[in-house]
Scaffold this active site. Sequence first.
Site, mmCIF file in Angstrom:
data_model
loop_
_atom_site.group_PDB
_atom_site.id
_atom_site.type_symbol
_atom_site.label_atom_id
_atom_site.label_comp_id
_atom_site.label_asym_id
_atom_site.label_seq_id
_atom_site.Cartn_x
_atom_site.Cartn_y
_atom_site.Cartn_z
ATOM 1 N N PRO A 258 0.771 -1.248 0.000
ATOM 2 C CA PRO A 258 0.000 0.000 0.000
ATOM 3 C C PRO A 258 0.803 1.301 0.000
ATOM 4 C CG PRO A 258 0.005 -0.929 2.185
ATOM 5 C CD PRO A 258 0.719 -1.922 1.291
ATOM 6 N N CYS A 259 1.407 1.628 -1.115
ATOM 7 C CA CYS A 259 2.138 2.894 -1.227
ATOM 8 C C CYS A 259 1.195 4.093 -1.183
ATOM 9 C CB CYS A 259 3.006 2.915 -2.486
ATOM 10 S SG CYS A 259 2.149 2.503 -4.002
ATOM 11 N N HIS A 260 -0.093 3.866 -1.414
ATOM 12 C CA HIS A 260 -1.053 4.967 -1.334
ATOM 13 C C HIS A 260 -1.205 5.486 0.102
ATOM 14 C CE1 HIS A 260 -3.413 1.272 -0.664
ATOM 15 N NE2 HIS A 260 -4.183 2.028 0.119
#
Length: 159
Positions: A121-123
Amino acid sequence: MRWSVIDSPIGDLSLAVDDDGLCRLGFGPIQLGPERARDDVLTAAAEQLKAYFAGELTEFDLPLSVRGGSRFERAVWAQLQRIPYGEMQTYGDVAKAVGDPGAARAVGVACNRNPIAVIVPCHRVVGAGGKMVGFGGGIPTKRHLLELEARTTLETAWL
């Protein structure tokens, strides 16, 4: 490599697997090999993503095959997986967590090179002060994912 493209609320997502697990989740209909294929991991990924977007899944359970990347990038990608669903950390927070407090910009580069977006989850990584900056799928997509997780977290807390 086996691949497929699935429809999602944020547009087409391209999924690819190798013999070890999911190795790519990208935005848009990207052709990653000679043909689309049926595969148990691809099917599981598609089902879990559908449940995630419906607010029914907060943790993915898929075999991942993360190849490539520098030692630093791989450390960042591992740290991203430790950010709890519905929460955010700054690029600086991630840099500190991987042992290089001055590497916030390098964390941004590593996030941009993340081969398995959404699931890794880079978001959930934002700029200082919660500023919405940078995302391979675009800022509106990042905002959509963060709002989905915030809404699901609040709805779950009120049940």
